[in-house]
Design an enzyme around this catalytic site. Structure first.
Site, PDB file in Angstrom:
ATOM      1  N   THR A 106       0.477  43.629 -12.632  1.00 55.77           N
ATOM      2  CA  THR A 106       0.087  43.132 -11.308  1.00 55.77           C
ATOM      3  C   THR A 106      -1.377  42.694 -11.301  1.00 55.77           C
ATOM      4  O   THR A 106      -1.714  41.601 -10.833  1.00 55.77           O
ATOM      5  CB  THR A 106       0.297  44.224 -10.253  1.00 55.77           C
ATOM      6  OG1 THR A 106       1.644  44.679 -10.312  1.00 55.77           O
ATOM      7  CG2 THR A 106       0.013  43.685  -8.864  1.00 55.77           C
ATOM      8  N   THR A 107      -2.260  43.528 -11.847  1.00 50.73           N
ATOM      9  CA  THR A 107      -3.685  43.232 -11.880  1.00 50.73           C
ATOM     10  C   THR A 107      -3.976  42.009 -12.733  1.00 50.73           C
ATOM     11  O   THR A 107      -4.982  41.324 -12.539  1.00 50.73           O
ATOM     12  CB  THR A 107      -4.467  44.449 -12.387  1.00 50.73           C
ATOM     13  OG1 THR A 107      -4.072  45.601 -11.632  1.00 50.73           O
ATOM     14  CG2 THR A 107      -5.964  44.266 -12.251  1.00 50.73           C
ATOM     15  N   ARG A 124       4.810  47.225  -3.183  1.00 53.41           N
ATOM     16  CA  ARG A 124       4.897  45.827  -3.594  1.00 53.41           C
ATOM     17  C   ARG A 124       6.341  45.337  -3.724  1.00 53.41           C
ATOM     18  O   ARG A 124       6.624  44.169  -3.466  1.00 53.41           O
ATOM     19  CB  ARG A 124       4.175  45.618  -4.934  1.00 53.41           C
ATOM     20  CG  ARG A 124       2.665  45.731  -4.826  1.00 53.41           C
ATOM     21  CD  ARG A 124       2.006  45.394  -6.152  1.00 53.41           C
ATOM     22  NE  ARG A 124       0.545  45.460  -6.072  1.00 53.41           N
ATOM     23  CZ  ARG A 124      -0.236  44.464  -5.671  1.00 53.41           C
ATOM     24  NH1 ARG A 124       0.295  43.320  -5.301  1.00 53.41           N
ATOM     25  NH2 ARG A 124      -1.546  44.616  -5.637  1.00 53.41           N
ATOM     26  N   ILE A 126      -2.240  54.316 -15.837  1.00 51.95           N
ATOM     27  CA  ILE A 126      -2.383  52.871 -16.012  1.00 51.95           C
ATOM     28  C   ILE A 126      -3.304  52.421 -14.898  1.00 51.95           C
ATOM     29  O   ILE A 126      -2.926  52.400 -13.729  1.00 51.95           O
ATOM     30  CB  ILE A 126      -1.025  52.161 -16.013  1.00 51.95           C
ATOM     31  CG1 ILE A 126      -0.209  52.624 -17.230  1.00 51.95           C
ATOM     32  CG2 ILE A 126      -1.210  50.644 -16.041  1.00 51.95           C
ATOM     33  CD1 ILE A 126       1.155  51.978 -17.362  1.00 51.95           C
TER      34      ILE A 126
END
Length: 291
Positions: free
Chosen positions: A43-44, A137, A202
């Site tokens: 995602t990042t 999300r 993470i």
């Protein structure tokens, strides 16, 4: 299978294109800082706005630059099971140690659909899978009982848990067994997560503070909880500041403050963080002793 501080890497873009040189530099900095593995195209990493060929290239570059120094957990998730499988096959061929596979988003499958999704992936590719649960999300949540069924498959080895429900660590540990790898997906909750049986995180913050995040994880792993709490207090404002606007805007801003040459492009629909967010990041960097 995995433990410690594992950055969910940002993807540097310059003039709209992947900046490979900046990414290779970031990978080296993460390894030098003590990160124990790397996650590209999560995602990042803005994977949602990458073309498939570009996504695969970023994974290739990450694995090439890591050069076996740390394992690479390649982002391979999709709301289309066949696309996720294609990503996994490419990542395996490139030399990834595992695939990070987010729960299918938008489609909103039920628990039977989640079982079928991961079973299909595991049946058609033997690359180890880390399930990624981030209900905020995906609008989908995996039940503990469903995860326990998946944990019976030999290649489903762990979970990145960003549910925000720290009590699940204990429930999942009892259901999936103590060897099932539980990684926090929330920097701000990682201390409690580790105390309840987690083995790593993470991390978004590790992009900016790889050394301190690695030291925090080391303290947790060694049961030095007072030291871990001290690191938590030092890093907590930064954990919060990096989510004061839509990610990864604040993270890329923080990186540009530490390295003025770091490219700051963000792909639409994501935009540059607000002035208030940037001020929060600046203050947090000072508090953490990074600026």
């Amino acid at each position: 299978m995995f433990s410690g501080s594992i950055p969910a890497l940002v993807t540097p873009f310059r003039d709209g294109s992947f900046d490979e040189a900046a990414f290779r530099k970031l990978v080296d900095a993460q390894i030098a800082g003590g990160s124990s593995a790397l996650v590209p195209c999560g995602t990042t990493g803005e994977s949602a706005t990458m073309l498939i060929a570009e996504h695969n290239h970023v994974i290739d570059v990450c694995i090439d630059q890591a050069a076996g120094r740390v394992p690479v957990i390649a982002g391979c998730g999709s709301n289309d099971t066949s696309v996720a499988l294609d990503h996994m096959r490419h990542a395996q061929k490139a030399g990834a140690a595992a695939a990070l596979v987010v729960l299918p988003y938008y489609n909103r499958p039920n628990q039977d659909g989640l079982l079928a999704h991961y079973r299909h992936l595991a049946s058609n590719c033997d690359l180890p899978i880390v399930v990624y649960n981030v209900p905020a999300r995906t609008v989908t949540d995996i039940a503990v009982e469903t995860l326990a069924e998946l944990a019976k498959l030999p290649t489903i080895v762990g979970i990145k848990d960003a549910s925000g429900k720290v009590e699940r660590v204990a429930a999942q540990r009892l259901a999936c067994g103590p060897d099932f790898c539980q990684l926090s997906g929330n920097d701000d909750m990682a201390l409690g997560f580790m105390a309840m049986g987690g083995v790593g995180c993470i991390s978004v913050t590790a992009n900016v503070a790889p050394g301190p995040c690695a030291e925090f994880q080391k303290a947790c792993a060694e049961g030095r909880w007072a030291d871990a709490l001290a690191w938590q207090d030092r890093l907590f404002p930064l954990h919060a500041a990096l989510f004061t606007d839509a990610s990864p805007g604040p993270v890329k801003y923080a990186l540009s403050r530490l390295d003025p040459g770091f490219p700051t492009d963000i792909r639409l629909p994501m935009t540059w963080p607000s002035a208030a967010s940037r001020a929060a990041v600046d203050a947090a960097l000072v508090h953490a002793g990074l600026l």
